[in-house]
Design a protein around this motif. Structure first.
Motif, PDB file in Angstrom:
ATOM      1  N   GLU A  70       0.824  -1.208   0.000  1.00 52.85           N
ATOM      2  CA  GLU A  70       0.000   0.000   0.000  1.00 52.85           C
ATOM      3  C   GLU A  70       0.860   1.262   0.000  1.00 52.85           C
ATOM      4  O   GLU A  70       0.496   2.263  -0.603  1.00 52.85           O
ATOM      5  CB  GLU A  70      -0.924   0.005   1.216  1.00 52.85           C
TER       6      GLU A  70
ATOM      7  N   GLN B  19      -0.774   6.293   2.964  1.00 51.76           N
ATOM      8  CA  GLN B  19      -0.960   4.836   2.979  1.00 51.76           C
ATOM      9  C   GLN B  19      -2.298   4.486   3.624  1.00 51.76           C
ATOM     10  O   GLN B  19      -2.983   3.576   3.197  1.00 51.76           O
ATOM     11  CB  GLN B  19       0.211   4.178   3.723  1.00 51.76           C
ATOM     12  N   LYS B  20      -2.667   5.238   4.648  1.00 52.06           N
ATOM     13  CA  LYS B  20      -3.944   5.017   5.330  1.00 52.06           C
ATOM     14  C   LYS B  20      -5.107   5.228   4.362  1.00 52.06           C
ATOM     15  O   LYS B  20      -6.073   4.471   4.363  1.00 52.06           O
ATOM     16  CB  LYS B  20      -4.054   5.969   6.529  1.00 52.06           C
TER      17      LYS B  20
ATOM     18  N   ASN C 100      -5.484   2.286   2.162  1.00 53.38           N
ATOM     19  CA  ASN C 100      -6.121   1.189   2.884  1.00 53.38           C
ATOM     20  C   ASN C 100      -7.626   1.395   2.987  1.00 53.38           C
ATOM     21  O   ASN C 100      -8.410   0.465   2.768  1.00 53.38           O
ATOM     22  CB  ASN C 100      -5.497   1.054   4.280  1.00 53.38           C
TER      23      ASN C 100
ATOM     24  N   LYS D  80      -9.138   0.807  -0.449  1.00 54.97           N
ATOM     25  CA  LYS D  80      -9.120  -0.632  -0.760  1.00 54.97           C
ATOM     26  C   LYS D  80     -10.283  -1.340  -0.073  1.00 54.97           C
ATOM     27  O   LYS D  80     -11.030  -2.089  -0.708  1.00 54.97           O
ATOM     28  CB  LYS D  80      -7.795  -1.251  -0.317  1.00 54.97           C
ATOM     29  N   THR D  81     -10.453  -1.056   1.212  1.00 56.15           N
ATOM     30  CA  THR D  81     -11.544  -1.676   1.969  1.00 56.15           C
ATOM     31  C   THR D  81     -12.901  -1.291   1.386  1.00 56.15           C
ATOM     32  O   THR D  81     -13.781  -2.135   1.210  1.00 56.15           O
ATOM     33  CB  THR D  81     -11.454  -1.267   3.451  1.00 56.15           C
TER      34      THR D  81
END
Length: 110
Positions: free
Chosen positions: A78, A89-90, A93, A96-97
């Motif tokens: 990520e 990066q968060k 994530n 993506k979720t």
């Protein structure tokens, strides 16, 4: 006696080769089942071809498709994807979720 020794050596070699082939097959199977942690085994039956996966991904926005392609399918970290998109990066994530949830809902509703 020498013949028995040669037979034993060949059997050992065959066992090693068979073990390596089994190990390689398991590695490939693990790598190919990237969606296993997202969907149940029952739903995995739906995801059985590249065409279907591409069709599912094409229903997402460009950013979502890019993130899932890179992170989930290609296995790129990520952090690397975040650098490419100039986001945290968060955020990658979270996206993506979110997009995996959207795909799950599409599979359940179809």
């Amino acid at each position: 006696m020498e013949n028995q020794s040669m037979i034993h050596n060949y059997r050992q070699m065959l066992k090693r080769i068979a073990w390596r082939l089994q190990y390689q097959a398991k590695k490939v199977a693990r790598h190919e089942s990237v969606f296993e942690d997202v969907w149940t085994k029952e739903q995995m039956g739906y995801v059985d071809s590249d065409l279907f996966v591409k069709e599912l991904l094409s229903s997402l926005p460009d950013r979502g498709r890019f993130i899932l392609q890179k992170v989930v399918i290609e296995g790129i970290p990520e952090r690397e994807v975040a650098k490419q998109l100039n986001i945290s990066q968060k955020r990658v994530n979270v996206c993506k979720t979110k997009f995996l949830q959207q795909l799950r809902q599409k599979l359940i509703s179809d």
